[in-house]
Design an enzyme around this catalytic site. Structure first.
Site, short mmCIF file in Angstrom:
data_model
loop_
_atom_site.label_atom_id
_atom_site.label_comp_id
_atom_site.label_asym_id
_atom_site.label_seq_id
_atom_site.Cartn_x
_atom_site.Cartn_y
_atom_site.Cartn_z
N ARG A 1 1.06 8.31 -10.32
CA ARG A 1 0.83 7.10 -9.51
C ARG A 1 1.52 5.87 -10.12
O ARG A 1 2.02 5.01 -9.40
CB ARG A 1 -0.67 6.83 -9.40
CG ARG A 1 -1.45 7.91 -8.67
CD ARG A 1 -2.95 7.60 -8.67
NE ARG A 1 -3.20 6.29 -8.10
CZ ARG A 1 -3.25 6.02 -6.79
NH1 ARG A 1 -3.09 6.99 -5.94
NH2 ARG A 1 -3.48 4.81 -6.36
N GLU B 1 -11.63 -5.23 -6.19
CA GLU B 1 -12.17 -3.85 -6.14
C GLU B 1 -11.30 -2.86 -6.93
O GLU B 1 -11.75 -1.76 -7.26
CB GLU B 1 -12.26 -3.36 -4.68
CG GLU B 1 -13.34 -4.05 -3.85
CD GLU B 1 -12.97 -5.47 -3.41
OE1 GLU B 1 -11.78 -5.73 -3.17
OE2 GLU B 1 -13.87 -6.34 -3.35
N ASN B 2 -10.05 -3.23 -7.22
CA ASN B 2 -9.15 -2.28 -7.89
C ASN B 2 -9.57 -1.91 -9.31
O ASN B 2 -9.11 -0.92 -9.86
CB ASN B 2 -7.70 -2.82 -7.94
CG ASN B 2 -6.98 -2.74 -6.61
OD1 ASN B 2 -6.09 -3.55 -6.32
ND2 ASN B 2 -7.34 -1.78 -5.76
N HIS C 1 3.78 2.63 -8.58
CA HIS C 1 3.62 1.18 -8.77
C HIS C 1 4.91 0.56 -9.31
O HIS C 1 5.30 -0.54 -8.91
CB HIS C 1 2.46 0.88 -9.72
CG HIS C 1 1.11 1.30 -9.17
ND1 HIS C 1 0.72 1.02 -7.89
CD2 HIS C 1 0.07 1.99 -9.74
CE1 HIS C 1 -0.50 1.51 -7.68
NE2 HIS C 1 -0.91 2.10 -8.79
N ASP D 1 0.82 -1.20 0.00
CA ASP D 1 0.00 0.00 0.00
C ASP D 1 0.86 1.26 0.00
O ASP D 1 1.99 1.24 0.48
CB ASP D 1 -0.87 -0.02 1.27
CG ASP D 1 -2.19 0.67 1.05
OD1 ASP D 1 -2.30 1.44 0.08
OD2 ASP D 1 -3.11 0.45 1.85
N GLU E 1 -0.73 -12.72 13.16
CA GLU E 1 -0.35 -11.53 13.93
C GLU E 1 -0.30 -10.34 12.98
O GLU E 1 0.33 -10.41 11.92
CB GLU E 1 1.05 -11.73 14.54
CG GLU E 1 1.11 -12.82 15.58
CD GLU E 1 0.34 -12.45 16.85
OE1 GLU E 1 0.30 -11.26 17.21
OE2 GLU E 1 -0.23 -13.37 17.47
#
Ligand code: FPP
Length: 229
Positions: free
Chosen positions: A28, A62-63, A32, A15, A195
């Site tokens: 952007r 969802e991307n 990436h 992220d 965890e």
């Protein structure tokens, strides 16, 4: 110094690529691109440190709602990664697996990924598992459907056996970065007892030192899997 406990399996939610690029006044897509460099560094570091399995969230169900040029750039990076790094990984005895429904990808990308997974099927080194067009709920629904179709009782074991991750271990650690604190539909079933490690850095800044920080934090955790101390 604290004794390090090396987790067998770390799952990463990558992220912050966009924010990383924005801070540098770059598009952007550049974030990436640098995210792919971080992915390569992290896989190499995990392998070196003796981690047996790693999972990454590259593209979610969802991307697809992102602007077309960003999606096209991500798809092109996945194809390039398959043609270059993944082929090298196969030669290095890494096992490569995918989670998610690859059918929504361009046909040539699908073919490339499927052929990599087949070629690496019997490899015995680190398992690299990549989520592409992946959603945890979608994966569970598909697994439940397949389990039901078998005519046998739909048990946890039956669902496990029909997940995209069948045969893999559950992640010991799930890492979310860039200040976010959500699971975002990633490995919902498999992360029941993982965890959580939260790292504030943006994904493109991840490197071996970051992996060591994750291992160090994990080493201080006491895992009880719902049992008593
Ligand atoms: C999140 O950053 C990252 C993604 C949605 C994609 C992650 C993909 C890669 C690292 C590259 C392609 C993968 C492979 C396997 C070659 P974001 O765009 O949500 O960043 P933001 O939260 O700062 O906007």
């Amino acid at each position: 110094m604290q004794d390090l406990k090396i987790p067998a399996h770390i799952a990463f939610i990558m992220d912050g690529n966009g924010r990383w690029a924005k801070r540098r006044l770059m598009p952007r897509k550049y974030g990436h691109k640098m995210g792919v460099e971080a992915l390569k560094r992290v896989i190499a570091a995990c392998e070196k440190l003796g981690i047996k399995e790693v999972s990454f969230y590259a593209l979610s169900t969802e991307n697809w709602s992102r602007p077309k040029d960003e999606i096209d750039a991500l798809l092109a990076m996945i194809k390039k990664f398959a043609d270059e790094e993944m082929k090298e990984y196969v030669d290095k005895n890494y096992r490569i697996r995918f989670m998610g429904e690859l059918h929504r990808l361009p046909q040539e990308t699908q073919n490339a990924l499927e052929s990599i997974a087949r070629a690496a099927e019997n490899n015995t080194g680190i398992v690299v598992n990549i989520g592409i067009n992946y959603g945890g709920r979608d994966e569970i629904a598909r697994a439940a459907q397949k389990a039901a179709e078998s005519g046998l009782p739909v048990t946890e074991e039956a669902i496990n056996a029909n997940l995209d991750t069948a045969g893999m271990s559950d992640p010991d650690v799930i890492v979310r970065c860039a200040g976010e604190k959500r699971l975002s539909n990633f490995m919902l079933w498999q992360c029941a007892y993982s965890e959580f490690v939260l790292i504030d850095d943006f994904w493109p800044d991840f490197n071996e030192q970051t992996v060591l920080r994750i291992i160090s934090e994990y080493s201080g955790r006491e895992r009880r899997f719902g049992g008593l101390k």
